[in-house]
Scaffold this motif. Structure first.
Motif, PDB file in Angstrom:
ATOM      1  N   GLY A 122       0.821  -1.207   0.000  1.00  0.00           N
ATOM      2  CA  GLY A 122       0.000   0.000   0.000  1.00  0.00           C
ATOM      3  C   GLY A 122       0.853   1.253   0.000  1.00  0.00           C
ATOM      4  O   GLY A 122       1.984   1.256  -0.510  1.00  0.00           O
ATOM      5  N   VAL A 123       0.307   2.315   0.595  1.00  0.00           N
ATOM      6  CA  VAL A 123       0.882   3.655   0.463  1.00  0.00           C
ATOM      7  C   VAL A 123       0.999   4.272   1.857  1.00  0.00           C
ATOM      8  O   VAL A 123       0.091   4.095   2.694  1.00  0.00           O
ATOM      9  CB  VAL A 123      -0.058   4.514  -0.419  1.00  0.00           C
ATOM     10  N   ASP A 124       2.072   4.997   2.109  1.00  0.00           N
ATOM     11  CA  ASP A 124       2.222   5.736   3.376  1.00  0.00           C
ATOM     12  C   ASP A 124       0.921   6.503   3.662  1.00  0.00           C
ATOM     13  O   ASP A 124       0.422   7.247   2.807  1.00  0.00           O
ATOM     14  CB  ASP A 124       3.402   6.711   3.244  1.00  0.00           C
ATOM     15  N   GLU A 125       0.370   6.298   4.853  1.00  0.00           N
ATOM     16  CA  GLU A 125      -0.969   6.809   5.186  1.00  0.00           C
ATOM     17  C   GLU A 125      -1.079   8.336   5.078  1.00  0.00           C
ATOM     18  O   GLU A 125      -2.170   8.885   4.906  1.00  0.00           O
ATOM     19  CB  GLU A 125      -1.354   6.346   6.598  1.00  0.00           C
ATOM     20  N   GLU A 129      -4.197  10.855   4.351  1.00  0.00           N
ATOM     21  CA  GLU A 129      -4.586  11.834   5.380  1.00  0.00           C
ATOM     22  C   GLU A 129      -4.470  13.284   4.914  1.00  0.00           C
ATOM     23  O   GLU A 129      -5.280  14.121   5.302  1.00  0.00           O
ATOM     24  CB  GLU A 129      -3.704  11.640   6.620  1.00  0.00           C
ATOM     25  N   HIS A 130      -3.431  13.581   4.120  1.00  0.00           N
ATOM     26  CA  HIS A 130      -3.124  14.995   3.878  1.00  0.00           C
ATOM     27  C   HIS A 130      -3.029  15.422   2.418  1.00  0.00           C
ATOM     28  O   HIS A 130      -2.820  16.597   2.147  1.00  0.00           O
ATOM     29  CB  HIS A 130      -1.789  15.347   4.557  1.00  0.00           C
ATOM     30  N   LEU A 131      -3.146  14.468   1.480  1.00  0.00           N
ATOM     31  CA  LEU A 131      -2.928  14.872   0.084  1.00  0.00           C
ATOM     32  C   LEU A 131      -4.165  14.722  -0.796  1.00  0.00           C
ATOM     33  O   LEU A 131      -4.469  15.613  -1.575  1.00  0.00           O
ATOM     34  CB  LEU A 131      -1.769  14.042  -0.516  1.00  0.00           C
ATOM     35  N   VAL A 132      -4.866  13.600  -0.627  1.00  0.00           N
ATOM     36  CA  VAL A 132      -5.911  13.299  -1.610  1.00  0.00           C
ATOM     37  C   VAL A 132      -7.273  13.868  -1.193  1.00  0.00           C
ATOM     38  O   VAL A 132      -7.505  14.165  -0.019  1.00  0.00           O
ATOM     39  CB  VAL A 132      -6.037  11.771  -1.855  1.00  0.00           C
ATOM     40  N   ASP A 133      -8.161  13.985  -2.182  1.00  0.00           N
ATOM     41  CA  ASP A 133      -9.537  14.408  -1.897  1.00  0.00           C
ATOM     42  C   ASP A 133     -10.402  13.214  -1.543  1.00  0.00           C
ATOM     43  O   ASP A 133     -11.429  13.356  -0.888  1.00  0.00           O
ATOM     44  CB  ASP A 133     -10.141  15.095  -3.139  1.00  0.00           C
TER      45      ASP A 133
END
Ligand code: SAM
Length: 233
Positions: A122-125, A129-133
């Motif tokens: 997966g991807v760093d959370e 939390e802070h980048l995607v919509d």
């Protein structure tokens, strides 16, 4: 509309088995007609080390590797420097909100959609939390990467763009165009196949009766196969 796909496997979308064949030509045809554009971005272009490293081990231990936050943040900030209500950045993730036709419709109203494909564990959370919509799942199962989910989202959104489908009513009279209803059963020639006959009403040419039959058949099929839709009020 412009689609951006951020991936560590850009070749997944290119070549003879890429997007064109994956989406049955709809996206490719629309792209050629200038109705939409697709930009495939290699995440490794936003790395700064010799090995173009995009992944690292999870803190706290555990299986496998995670995609790192830094290249993903840098990529998104350079692909969409001016983010506004006209664009959406979406992380494909098994942990996300379930993708549906209403979400496809809301994305179809954007000018730009950036889809981030995860890989490995997966991807760093901090990306979620802070980048995607939006963090979006295409269903309750786990795939090995976000590329297929991204292609699925893109197909569902692209076919809602004006002019993409040959017949503009195709996207109006289909499953989920009324959120709690599937499309009605459809039949084509021959009228009888291995003893199974097409329902009489559909052959009669009485449009009021056909409309009525289709409404009833759609409701019956929805109740039989997707009673969960009827529970959503
Ligand atoms: N460890 C993660 C979990 O259990 O939720 C699964 C990671 S999966 C092996 C790797 C990548 O595939 C994810 O980061 C995501 O981008 C993509 N993926 C897997 N299943 C998905 C799904 N159902 N919907 C959307 N993306 C999915």
């Amino acid at each position: 509309m412009i689609f951006h796909i951020l991936t560590i496997f850009p070749d997944f979308f290119n070549g003879p088995h890429g997007l064109g064949s994956m989406t049955g030509g709809v996206v490719e045809r629309a792209r050629r007609a200038g109705l939409l554009d697709v930009h495939i971005h290699d995440l490794r272009n936003w790395t700064h080390d010799r090995h173009r490293t995009v992944d690292d081990r999870p803190f706290g231990g555990g299986e496998g590797m995670l995609l790192k936050a830094e290249p993903i943040f840098e990529a998104v900030e350079s692909i969409l420097p001016q983010r506004g209500p006209d664009s959406s950045v979406v992380l494909l993730s098994a942990q996300g909100r379930k993708f549906d036709q209403a979400t496809a419709r809301s994305y179809a109203g954007r000018k730009e959609l950036l889809l981030i494909c995860g890989r490995y564990e997966g991807v760093d959370e901090r990306v979620a939390e802070h980048l995607v919509d939006d963090e979006i799942s295409i269903g309750d199962f786990v795939l090995s990467g976000g590329e297929l989910p991204a292609a699925i989202v893109m197909d569902a959104v692209a076919r809602l763009q004006e002019g993409v489908l040959g017949n503009k009513d195709s996207a109006v009279n289909e499953s989920f165009s009324q959120p709690q209803l599937l499309d009605c059963p459809q039949y084509t020639r021959p009228e009888e196949f291995r003893g199974w006959k097409v329902p009489e009403t559909l052959l009669g040419g009485n449009h009021a009766h056909i409309r009525e039959w289709r409404k009833r058949a759609a409701a019956e099929k929805t109740a039989r196969l997707r009673s969960d839709l009827l529970d959503q009020t």
